[in-house]
Design a protein around this motif. Structure first.
Motif, PDB file in Angstrom:
ATOM      1  N   SER A  94     -13.225  24.076  17.004  1.00 41.78           N
ATOM      2  CA  SER A  94     -13.789  24.204  15.661  1.00 41.78           C
ATOM      3  C   SER A  94     -14.322  22.840  15.265  1.00 41.78           C
ATOM      4  CB  SER A  94     -12.724  24.659  14.667  1.00 41.78           C
ATOM      5  OG  SER A  94     -11.813  23.617  14.395  1.00 41.78           O
ATOM      6  N   PRO A 186      -4.770  27.905   8.065  1.00 41.30           N
ATOM      7  CA  PRO A 186      -5.498  26.859   8.796  1.00 41.30           C
ATOM      8  C   PRO A 186      -4.872  26.491  10.138  1.00 41.30           C
ATOM      9  CG  PRO A 186      -4.218  25.907   7.005  1.00 41.30           C
ATOM     10  CD  PRO A 186      -4.080  27.392   6.881  1.00 41.30           C
ATOM     11  N   GLY A 187      -5.672  25.765  10.938  1.00 42.12           N
ATOM     12  CA  GLY A 187      -5.152  25.213  12.184  1.00 42.12           C
ATOM     13  C   GLY A 187      -5.697  25.881  13.425  1.00 42.12           C
ATOM     14  N   GLY A 188      -6.598  26.834  13.249  1.00 41.78           N
ATOM     15  CA  GLY A 188      -7.175  27.477  14.421  1.00 41.78           C
ATOM     16  C   GLY A 188      -6.253  28.528  14.998  1.00 41.78           C
ATOM     17  N   ALA A 189      -6.672  29.073  16.124  1.00 40.62           N
ATOM     18  CA  ALA A 189      -5.921  30.171  16.734  1.00 40.62           C
ATOM     19  C   ALA A 189      -4.724  29.641  17.500  1.00 40.62           C
ATOM     20  CB  ALA A 189      -6.828  30.947  17.681  1.00 40.62           C
ATOM     21  N   THR A 190      -3.647  30.396  17.453  1.00 37.68           N
ATOM     22  CA  THR A 190      -2.538  30.183  18.375  1.00 37.68           C
ATOM     23  C   THR A 190      -2.941  30.870  19.674  1.00 37.68           C
ATOM     24  OG1 THR A 190      -1.000  30.278  16.528  1.00 37.68           O
ATOM     25  CG2 THR A 190      -0.074  30.563  18.724  1.00 37.68           C
ATOM     26  N   THR A 326      -3.175  34.225  11.215  1.00 35.14           N
ATOM     27  CA  THR A 326      -2.464  34.931  10.156  1.00 35.14           C
ATOM     28  C   THR A 326      -3.380  35.045   8.946  1.00 35.14           C
ATOM     29  OG1 THR A 326      -0.363  34.094  10.982  1.00 35.14           O
ATOM     30  CG2 THR A 326      -0.384  34.942   8.730  1.00 35.14           C
ATOM     31  N   ASP A 338       2.806  29.926   2.884  1.00 39.58           N
ATOM     32  CA  ASP A 338       3.563  29.153   3.860  1.00 39.58           C
ATOM     33  C   ASP A 338       4.677  29.999   4.483  1.00 39.58           C
ATOM     34  OD1 ASP A 338       3.515  26.469   4.988  1.00 39.58           O
ATOM     35  OD2 ASP A 338       5.593  26.369   4.324  1.00 39.58           O
ATOM     36  N   ARG A 341       3.019  32.024   7.031  1.00 40.59           N
ATOM     37  CA  ARG A 341       2.684  31.181   8.187  1.00 40.59           C
ATOM     38  C   ARG A 341       3.898  31.062   9.116  1.00 40.59           C
ATOM     39  NH1 ARG A 341       3.230  25.751   9.636  1.00 40.59           N
ATOM     40  NH2 ARG A 341       4.459  25.367   7.766  1.00 40.59           N
TER      41      ARG A 341
ATOM     42  N   LEU B  74       0.508  23.065  16.673  1.00 37.01           N
ATOM     43  CA  LEU B  74      -0.589  23.482  17.557  1.00 37.01           C
ATOM     44  C   LEU B  74      -1.495  22.295  17.827  1.00 37.01           C
ATOM     45  CD1 LEU B  74      -2.090  26.868  16.286  1.00 37.01           C
ATOM     46  CD2 LEU B  74      -0.314  26.494  17.996  1.00 37.01           C
ATOM     47  N   GLU B  76      -5.487  21.525  18.797  1.00 36.21           N
ATOM     48  CA  GLU B  76      -6.793  22.175  18.872  1.00 36.21           C
ATOM     49  C   GLU B  76      -7.799  21.206  19.473  1.00 36.21           C
ATOM     50  OE1 GLU B  76      -9.145  25.299  16.019  1.00 36.21           O
ATOM     51  OE2 GLU B  76      -9.112  23.237  15.345  1.00 36.21           O
ATOM     52  N   ASN B  91      -0.890  23.529   9.242  1.00 40.63           N
ATOM     53  CA  ASN B  91      -1.466  24.399  10.269  1.00 40.63           C
ATOM     54  C   ASN B  91      -0.425  25.344  10.854  1.00 40.63           C
ATOM     55  OD1 ASN B  91      -3.829  23.041   9.897  1.00 40.63           O
ATOM     56  ND2 ASN B  91      -3.774  21.916  11.838  1.00 40.63           N
TER      57      ASN B  91
END
Lengths: 440, 199
Positions: A94, A186-190, A326, A338, A341, B74, B76, B91
């Protein structure tokens, strides 16, 4: 594959599936062509590419693609492969930028995928027959439904609205329960990999609550106790299928969420029940966080309650990459977001006390087919309690009782029809009833 | 017997964020601990790894402080020019746990109903490159280490993960407790089907 007929591999009436569809490399290659290069595939949530210049990279089948927000506000999806020598043009998952520049020779492409410039541009300008507009990154068709962005490389595919059909009415239970829309946390995909065929997780989510009663006994015990607080039976529960998409669910409102073991979260959900019921009506409000799972054909799945949304990205017939996010209502309080999350992570992620036991099943369901004799015995998808009575008055094919293989048979029916179809005109779609809006 | 039997204190969102920021800020700024203390810390780390290898989870659980924050963020793929930090406590994560959450996870294993741990996984956990520093809090130490964690199950099923840990250890009667742990895996795509394991 000469003489291959997918419909010979699936009996969707009684319910058997030929195990070779989980193993044979030729069948997998045909899936990439006839399923993944053809259908609408989930590529991003709008919240991931909110600002101009923001992008994410993902996959459509095994095709690497970029999803980018252009200056005109449009979300574009195009191949992540330079048409000059083929190298990838974007290596970040991203980010934010004005263009994508290939590392190899420096060809640069805009947020719309068009070729903008390259070093020594004059050499091309003086090349007879060379036109910049012929050498952009190949673009997909793009359409959204309530925050979810889908794309397809097929010009003939029906519209996304036709493809989702009456499934949209049910989707609103998770995509439109509150004002203000939804977002991915946030944080992109796991991301993680499993050595399984992509169809096993997809068919699990499309209609297999049955496995939870056994697979997840250990994972559910710490939050629900040995004999469980969540009831799964065929009273007040359903399976709905539309064009191969499927959702099995009951009317428990937050039955899935209960297994995250967070009482504050359940209190919050309960506090929203009247408002969500007023917005969606009791039937769909009761689906919001209920004991349920769903797949949008072919490989995009989610779980109400945990609100984990995931794609099962095919990486060969024996390998799948899971990308999970999520989803929460945007206006939800930060503390509750949260809790979702952490709750979704602790249940449905590679470290999740529920997901950990799923992967093991799907890997060995796949790997067993190395045996020639083994893969020539069909699998049983026959469960149809009471012959599965069709339920009237609800959109789509609805059967009473979430414990059945109804949706899985429809999933493999859709798979076989698409695999055998020469063109989209050979793929019959369910006729939608009138789709009503979620909010008044 | 089960560690999950009685609920343990959790962390509020603010406490968890505070603990995460503290771990993110550990770069060996304080003075190094003396050799004797370093030796005791190494011994603690070795023992902890052995408890995990031998699935002595209840004993391992006893090494966790009540205000534990246990975190595997995580990773990225982002360009160097990207101004967002590589790691953020907001995140999604692989682990983001209080002691009560660890108790839940142990509840799965102790249920004897987690079929994927039966027959059990065999573990080898190698902890190395240990460095320890004083912190601003008396009796709390910043400990950096690297690890290789190997798992094998059934026949060909195996996973090797390596990475880095940043810990905050608190000196208690006769030993240490783990107050904070940040686990950094170098993988952006977890090249394993699960993390049915502790670090």
């Amino acid at each position: 594959m000469s003489g291959f007929r997918a419909s010979d591999h699936v009996d969707w009436e009684f319910g058997t599936v030929d195990r070779r569809i989980f193993w044979e490399p030729e069948i997998y290659q045909l899936e990439l062509e006839r399923i993944f290069a053809r259908t609408w595939l989930f590529v991003a949530h709008e919240s991931q590419v909110e600002e101009v210049g923001s992008f994410v990279t993902t996959y459509m089948g095994e095709d690497s693609v970029i999803v980018a927000r252009a200056a005109d506000g449009a979300i574009n999806v195009f191949l992540n492969s330079c048409p000059h020598r083929g190298n990838r043009v974007c290596f970040a998952s991203s980010g934010q930028g004005r263009q994508f520049t290939c590392n190899y020779h420096g060809w640069a492409f805009g947020l719309d995928g068009n070729l903008k410039k390259m070093p020594k541009m004059g050499l091309y300008k003086s090349t007879p027959g060379f036109r910049m507009e012929d050498w952009g990154l190949r673009k997909a068709r793009v359409a959204s439904y309530k925050g979810l962005v889908f794309a397809t490389f097929s010009e003939e595919a029906p519209s996304l609205d036709q493809w989702l059909g009456d499934f949209r009415w049910y989707l609103d239970a998770v995509l439109d329960p509150e004002d203000g829309g939804t977002e991915f946390l946030p944080g992109g995909a796991t991301r993680s990999v499993m050595n399984c065929n992509w169809k096993f997780p997809a068919d699990n989510f499309v209609g297999d609550i049955y496995h939870a009663l056994w697979t997840h006994l250990g994972g559910a015990e710490p939050t629900l106790g040995r004999h469980g607080g969540v009831i799964v039976d065929n009273k007040g529960s359903y399976q709905v299928s539309v064009n191969g998409h499927g959702w099995e669910f009951n009317d428990s409102f937050y039955g899935n969420a209960a297994t995250m073991g967070d009482r504050e979260l359940l209190r919050y959900m309960k506090s929203r029940q009247d408002a969500i019921t007023a917005r969606l009506g009791k039937f769909r409000a009761d689906m919001w966080g209920s004991v349920a799972s769903a797949t949008i054909f072919p490989n995009f799945s989610f779980l109400p309650g945990y609100f984990t949304f995931r794609t099962f990205q095919p990486k060969g017939p024996l390998k799948t990459e899971i990308h999970a996010w999520t989803l929460v209502p945007k206006d939800m309080p930060d503390d509750i977001k949260d809790r979702f999350r952490r709750g979704s992570m602790r249940t449905f992620s590679p470290s999740g006390i529920l997901e950990m036991d799923d992967g093991e099943n799907w890997e060995f369901s796949t790997q067993a087919n190395a045996g020639f004799v083994t893969r020539n015995q069909r699998l049983c998808y026959a469960m149809a309690p009471g012959g599965e009575l069709e339920t009237e008055g609800l959109p789509g094919h609805v059967t009473a009782g979430q414990l059945s293989d109804a949706n899985q048979r429809q999933f493999y029916r859709q798979w076989a029809v698409m695999m055998d179809a020469e063109t989209w005109s050979d793929v019959p779609l369910d006729t939608p009833a009138v789709v009503q809006e979620a909010a008044e | 017997m089960s560690a999950a039997a009685q609920p343990e204190p959790g962390l509020s969102m603010e406490e968890a964020r505070h603990a995460a920021l503290r771990l993110m800020d550990l770069h060996g700024q304080g003075p190094e601990v003396d050799d004797l203390l370093l030796r005791r810390i190494e011994r603690f780390c070795n023992r902890e790894a052995r408890l995990l290898d031998e699935e002595r989870y209840d004993e391992w659980y006893g090494l966790l402080a009540d205000d534990l924050f246990y975190w595997m963020p995580l990773r990225e793929n982002r360009y160097r020019r990207d101004r967002r930090g590589d790691i953020s406590p907001d995140n999604m994560a692989f682990f983001d746990e209080s002691k009560a959450d660890i108790a839940l996870r142990l509840g799965r294993i102790n249920s004897n109903l987690a079929w994927t741990e039966d027959p059990p996984t065999r573990h080898v956990y190698i902890v190395s490159n240990i460095e320890a520093f004083e912190t601003a809090v008396d009796g709390e130490y910043e400990v950096h280490s690297t690890f290789i964690q190997y798992r094998n199950r059934v026949e060909h099923d195996e996973v090797t993960l390596c990475g880095r840990r940043r810990d905050i250890l608190r000196a208690v009667d006769g030993g240490f407790q783990i107050v904070g742990r940040m686990i950094l895996l170098p993988q952006s795509v977890l090249l394993a089907k699960n993390l049915s394991v502790f670090f």
